[in-house]
Design a protein around this motif. Sequence first.
Motif, PDB file in Angstrom:
ATOM      1  N   CYS A 127       0.717  -1.156   0.044  1.00  0.00           N
ATOM      2  CA  CYS A 127       0.054  -0.019  -0.110  1.00  0.00           C
ATOM      3  C   CYS A 127       0.893   1.356  -0.097  1.00  0.00           C
ATOM      4  CB  CYS A 127      -0.840   0.062   1.023  1.00  0.00           C
ATOM      5  SG  CYS A 127      -2.137   1.340   1.116  1.00  0.00           S
ATOM      6  N   PRO A 128       1.889   1.343   0.758  1.00  0.00           N
ATOM      7  CA  PRO A 128       2.721   2.539   0.818  1.00  0.00           C
ATOM      8  C   PRO A 128       3.639   3.040  -0.092  1.00  0.00           C
ATOM      9  CG  PRO A 128       3.117   1.108   2.835  1.00  0.00           C
ATOM     10  CD  PRO A 128       2.593   0.473   1.769  1.00  0.00           C
ATOM     11  N   THR A 129       3.951   1.915  -1.038  1.00  0.00           N
ATOM     12  CA  THR A 129       4.827   2.041  -2.139  1.00  0.00           C
ATOM     13  C   THR A 129       4.547   2.515  -3.378  1.00  0.00           C
ATOM     14  OG1 THR A 129       4.298  -0.213  -3.099  1.00  0.00           O
ATOM     15  CG2 THR A 129       5.687  -0.291  -1.009  1.00  0.00           C
ATOM     16  N   SER A 130       5.458   2.942  -3.990  1.00  0.00           N
ATOM     17  CA  SER A 130       5.222   3.590  -5.466  1.00  0.00           C
ATOM     18  C   SER A 130       4.163   2.572  -6.314  1.00  0.00           C
ATOM     19  CB  SER A 130       6.563   4.020  -5.993  1.00  0.00           C
ATOM     20  OG  SER A 130       7.183   3.023  -6.337  1.00  0.00           O
ATOM     21  N   ALA A 131       4.244   1.302  -6.244  1.00  0.00           N
ATOM     22  CA  ALA A 131       3.536   0.415  -7.155  1.00  0.00           C
ATOM     23  C   ALA A 131       2.213   0.786  -7.023  1.00  0.00           C
ATOM     24  CB  ALA A 131       3.668  -0.881  -6.794  1.00  0.00           C
ATOM     25  N   LEU A 132       1.452   1.291  -5.765  1.00  0.00           N
ATOM     26  CA  LEU A 132       0.224   1.619  -5.923  1.00  0.00           C
ATOM     27  C   LEU A 132       0.121   3.273  -5.872  1.00  0.00           C
ATOM     28  CD1 LEU A 132      -1.402  -1.115  -3.439  1.00  0.00           C
ATOM     29  CD2 LEU A 132      -1.333  -1.101  -5.982  1.00  0.00           C
ATOM     30  N   HIS A 133      -0.899   3.874  -6.817  1.00  0.00           N
ATOM     31  CA  HIS A 133      -0.732   5.503  -6.932  1.00  0.00           C
ATOM     32  C   HIS A 133      -1.777   5.764  -5.788  1.00  0.00           C
ATOM     33  CE1 HIS A 133       1.549   5.704 -10.113  1.00  0.00           C
ATOM     34  NE2 HIS A 133       0.837   4.820 -11.017  1.00  0.00           N
ATOM     35  N   HIS A 134      -2.608   4.775  -5.161  1.00  0.00           N
ATOM     36  CA  HIS A 134      -3.688   5.129  -4.240  1.00  0.00           C
ATOM     37  C   HIS A 134      -2.778   5.446  -2.816  1.00  0.00           C
ATOM     38  CE1 HIS A 134      -7.426   5.363  -2.024  1.00  0.00           C
ATOM     39  NE2 HIS A 134      -7.202   4.844  -1.216  1.00  0.00           N
ATOM     40  N   PRO A 135      -2.755   6.794  -2.469  1.00  0.00           N
ATOM     41  CA  PRO A 135      -1.940   7.090  -0.925  1.00  0.00           C
ATOM     42  C   PRO A 135      -2.323   6.118   0.201  1.00  0.00           C
ATOM     43  CG  PRO A 135      -3.375   8.749  -1.445  1.00  0.00           C
ATOM     44  CD  PRO A 135      -3.837   7.806  -2.737  1.00  0.00           C
ATOM     45  N   CYS A 136      -1.363   5.751   0.863  1.00  0.00           N
ATOM     46  CA  CYS A 136      -1.616   4.890   2.105  1.00  0.00           C
ATOM     47  C   CYS A 136      -1.954   6.035   3.218  1.00  0.00           C
ATOM     48  CB  CYS A 136      -0.533   4.285   2.440  1.00  0.00           C
ATOM     49  SG  CYS A 136      -0.602   3.023   3.971  1.00  0.00           S
ATOM     50  N   THR A 137      -2.910   5.995   3.995  1.00  0.00           N
ATOM     51  CA  THR A 137      -3.507   6.938   5.020  1.00  0.00           C
ATOM     52  C   THR A 137      -2.743   6.633   6.362  1.00  0.00           C
ATOM     53  OG1 THR A 137      -5.314   5.717   5.534  1.00  0.00           O
ATOM     54  CG2 THR A 137      -5.468   7.221   3.817  1.00  0.00           C
TER      55      THR A 137
END
Length: 414
Positions: A80-90
Motif C-alpha cells: 500500500c505505501p509503495t510507489s507500485a500503488l498510486h492510491h496513497p496509504c493513509t
Amino acid sequence: MSSTLKDYIETQDSLLREAAEALPHQFNRCTYPLGSIRQPVYLCLTCALPRGICAACSVACHTDHEQVELFPKRDFCCDCPTSALHHPCTLHTTPEDENTTNHYGQNFKGVFCRCGRPYDPNTERETMIQCLACEDWFHESCCNLRERPDADLPLSTNEPQAQADPQPQSDDVDDGASDASSSDLPPPLIRASDYDSFVCASCARKIPTLLRYAGTNGCLVVVRDDVSAPWRVIRETKNETVDVDVPVGSKRAHSSSVEGPEAKRTRTEGSNPKSPCLVPPTNSVAQGILIASKPDLGTGDVFLTEGFRDRWCRCGSCLPSLEANKFLLLEEETYEPPDDPDSGLSLEELGIRALSRLPRERAIDGIHAFNAMRDDLLKYLRPFAQEGKVVGEVDVRAFFDRLQEEKALGVARS
C-alpha cells in the motif's frame, strides 16, 4: 415501515455485536514497517497493478475499492505505501519504493488452482484447499476428491470456510464443515478431518521429502487404476476405494499457522548425520503418478495427516530437504492486528469514552449540545406518545432534517 424505539435500539446493538465479531482488531497500523512476514493479504482490484495490501490498509485505505481476500501469504510486505500503488496509504504516509521480495503468483491476477478459474465467494460451489508450500488454492474436484458440481445446484447455506489458520476466527468454521452441505450430500473422498495439510503435486515434485514419502503412512495420494476405474486413496500399501460425490463449500486453508505469542515447534532431534535413514519403502503407484505425470490416473497431490512433522526422517540425507522447506518442520506464525479495546462496546459506551478524551471545555459544550438535542427530541415525540402513534422512519428523518436546517440557518446568520 415503522418500528418502536426499543426495536431500533435492539437492531443497533445487534449490528454492533456483528461488527465486533467480524472486525475484532485495530486497523490503524500498516504492516509495512514489520517487513516481510506471514500475514493476511488482500488483492485490490480497483488499483491498477495487481499488488497485495495488509488487513489494516484493506480497511483504512481501500474501503471503497473492490478487493479479493487471498488469506495468509508468507514473506510478504504490504504494497500500500509503495510507489507500485498510486492510491496513497493513509496509515504509512512516508512513500516507499516498490517491494522487490514479494512473490506475485496467479492469485494476484484473481485466478486460483491448476485450472486457473477465478474465485467468487458469492458463486463458488466448491470447497477449496490451500497448498502448504505455494499457498495457492485448489478445488476439491481438481484434486479428484469429488466430481465437479453442477452449476445449477443451489449454493451451500453454510458460512464460508475461508479460514487461514486452524484457530477460530471471525469468518471461520470448523474444518469438518467442508464435509457437509445444504443438500446433505456425501462427504468427499478424503474428509477435511482426515488430514492436517495439503501440498499440491507441482510443489510435491520439487520437494524430495514429499516425493519419497508420497503414498506412505500419513501421506495420502488419490489415484485410480485406469480411466474407467473409481478414484481411491493410497494409505501405505493398503488401497481404499471411496465413492466420489458433489462438493459444496468454499475454502479450507492448510493448518500451518498458529495463534499466540509463541508457535508450537516441532523437535528436530535425531538429525545426526550418521543416524540411519528411516524413510519407509516408496510406494510405486504414487511414485509413478508423481514422476511420470499421468493426470488421467492422478494429480499427485499429497494430503498430510496429523503429526506429519514428527514422522519425517532427519538423517543426514533427508534433513537438507526439510531445512530448505521450513514449513515442513515448523508451524508458522501468522501476524494479526492487535485486538481493538473498543470492540463490542455499545453506542452509549463508545460515546462516553469519546467524550472522556476531549478537553474539558469541548466536553462541556458537547454535553450541552446533547442535552439540547434530547430536550428537542422529547418535545417532538411527546405528541406521538399522547396520541398512541408509532414513530416511523419518516418521522425520525424529519426531526433530524429539521435540526440540520436550523443548524444551517444559525451558521448563515452568524
